[in-house]
Scaffold this motif. Structure first.
Motif, short mmCIF file in Angstrom:
data_model
loop_
_atom_site.label_atom_id
_atom_site.label_comp_id
_atom_site.label_asym_id
_atom_site.label_seq_id
_atom_site.Cartn_x
_atom_site.Cartn_y
_atom_site.Cartn_z
N ARG A 88 0.51 -0.99 0.18
CA ARG A 88 0.49 -0.12 -0.50
C ARG A 88 0.90 1.43 -0.09
O ARG A 88 0.42 2.38 -0.53
N ARG A 91 2.52 2.05 -3.19
CA ARG A 91 1.49 2.81 -3.86
C ARG A 91 1.31 3.93 -3.95
O ARG A 91 1.52 5.35 -4.81
N SER A 116 -1.15 2.45 -12.53
CA SER A 116 -1.86 2.14 -11.44
C SER A 116 -2.81 0.26 -12.19
O SER A 116 -0.87 0.15 -12.76
N ALA A 117 -3.72 -0.34 -11.72
CA ALA A 117 -3.71 -1.47 -12.37
C ALA A 117 -5.06 -2.30 -12.42
O ALA A 117 -5.40 -1.77 -11.79
N PHE A 120 -7.45 -3.40 -10.24
CA PHE A 120 -8.89 -2.39 -9.86
C PHE A 120 -9.95 -2.92 -9.79
O PHE A 120 -11.16 -2.45 -9.24
N ALA A 136 -15.15 -1.01 -9.55
CA ALA A 136 -14.26 -1.27 -8.80
C ALA A 136 -14.31 -2.93 -7.68
O ALA A 136 -15.08 -2.68 -7.41
N LEU A 141 -5.92 -5.79 -2.72
CA LEU A 141 -5.67 -5.26 -4.03
C LEU A 141 -6.47 -3.90 -4.85
O LEU A 141 -6.03 -3.04 -5.34
N CYS A 145 -5.74 -0.07 -5.48
CA CYS A 145 -5.50 0.27 -6.75
C CYS A 145 -6.49 1.91 -6.47
O CYS A 145 -6.05 2.82 -6.89
N TRP A 148 -4.55 4.18 -4.39
CA TRP A 148 -4.08 4.28 -5.49
C TRP A 148 -4.14 5.70 -6.55
O TRP A 148 -3.69 6.82 -6.48
N GLU A 149 -5.71 5.85 -7.11
CA GLU A 149 -5.66 6.92 -7.70
C GLU A 149 -5.85 7.92 -7.90
O GLU A 149 -6.20 8.94 -8.15
N ARG A 166 -3.41 1.55 -16.24
CA ARG A 166 -4.01 0.44 -15.63
C ARG A 166 -3.64 -0.49 -16.07
O ARG A 166 -3.89 -0.99 -17.50
N ASN A 226 -6.65 0.98 -19.74
CA ASN A 226 -6.41 0.07 -19.14
C ASN A 226 -5.46 -0.24 -20.86
O ASN A 226 -5.96 -0.39 -21.51
#
Length: 302
Positions: A88, A91, A116-117, A120, A136, A141, A145, A148-149, A166, A226
């Motif tokens: 956490r 990120r 990001s990833a 999400f 989301a 995880l 995300c 993070w965003e 992402r 994405n």
């Protein structure tokens, strides 16, 4: 050409991106925790403390674009409380610190691109495609995300345009997910993981770099994208294609209970997964060099 700062520019994705940006004539500055060696394509490299403010803030002055790729490994590790904290912080807190540096800069960058990833969207097993407008997920995880965003989005109050990429599972030579995927096949113990029904949303490293280049050239692009191939595959299909590419059998199975025994909650990203589609990237006219898994592996294993 632009002055671009890349944090995490010595990592698996970062090194390839920095090299590409440098070859295009951009003036690239890299921030790294160690700063031992100047990456190919970079003009300079500086040590920084991603979780804490410091003298490194000065290196953001005059930068037109800031790209953040930092983050601890989050897949294939046991989710102990300590690992969760590190994942956490690497990120969310590192992004907040970078935003603070931009806040204090006399002249703000025009663009902040934050990694990001696709985590999400969560680790449930499902066949319904996920696009940038999908909700989301609820697991660890996914919530990381989301935080993070949100941390990255703070730059918008500064008048800085935000792009969030992402990332899917990045396949490339010399590290990353591919090495982990190949190892059991080379030992003749390759096979499906869990049910084999979970989706594997992947992208070739070269297409990651090309997609970032594409977005940097789009002055109106903003928000989440994405960054995956347009053809996600099930774990069963991944296993089949890998076996064919390596001329190895794919008879073995890693049962879900065994992964949960070893990784606990950390088994979720391996046992789950949904098809994530790069809808907005496609709408922006991006063309993949390796749109399908067979062509990607053909290149990477040549």
């Amino acid at each position: 050409m632009s002055k671009i700062l890349v944090s995490g520019g010595t990592g698996f994705v970062g090194k390839s991106l920095v090299e590409r940006l440098g070859s295009l004539g951009h003036e690239v500055t890299v921030l790294s925790r160690s700063a031992r060696e100047l990456p190919k394509g970079a003009k300079s490299i500086h040590a920084y403390t991603p979780l804490e403010p410091g003298a490194w803030f000065q290196h953001l002055e005059g930068q037109e674009v800031v790209i953040s790729l930092a983050g601890e490994r989050a897949v294939g590790v046991r989710y102990s409380e300590e690992n969760k904290r590190r994942i956490r912080e690497s990120r969310v807190q590192s992004t907040r610190t970078l935003v603070q540096a931009m806040t204090e800069a006399a002249v703000k960058p025009k663009l902040f691109m934050s990694a990001s990833a696709i985590g999400f969207y969560g680790s449930e097993v499902g066949s319904e495609p996920k696009t940038e407008s999908s909700a989301a997920g609820k697991d660890f995880l996914a919530q990381v995300c989301v935080e993070w965003e949100k941390s990255a989005a703070e730059v918008e109050a500064l008048g800085v345009r935000l792009l969030v990429v992402r990332l899917g599972v990045v396949l490339g030579k010399g590290g990353g997910a591919l090495e982990a995927l190949l190892k059991p096949f080379r030992m003749f113990v390759g096979g499906e993981v869990g049910s084999g029904k979970q989706y594997f949303s992947w992208i070739h490293l070269e297409d990651v770099v090309r997609s970032v280049e594409h977005l940097l050239a789009e002055p109106e692009a903003r928000g989440a994208f994405n960054v995956t191939s347009p053809t996600p595959v099930s774990n069963a299909e991944l296993t089949r294609v890998l076996g064919q590419a390596l001329h190895r059998p794919a008879w073995f199975n890693a049962p879900a209970f065994a992964l949960k025994l070893v990784l606990g909650e950390g088994a979720a990203p391996l046992l789950g997964g949904q098809p994530v589609l790069p809808k907005r990237l496609s709408e922006r006219g991006f063309e993949w060099k390796y749109p399908d898994l067979a062509s990607a592996l053909g290149n990477l294993l040549a």
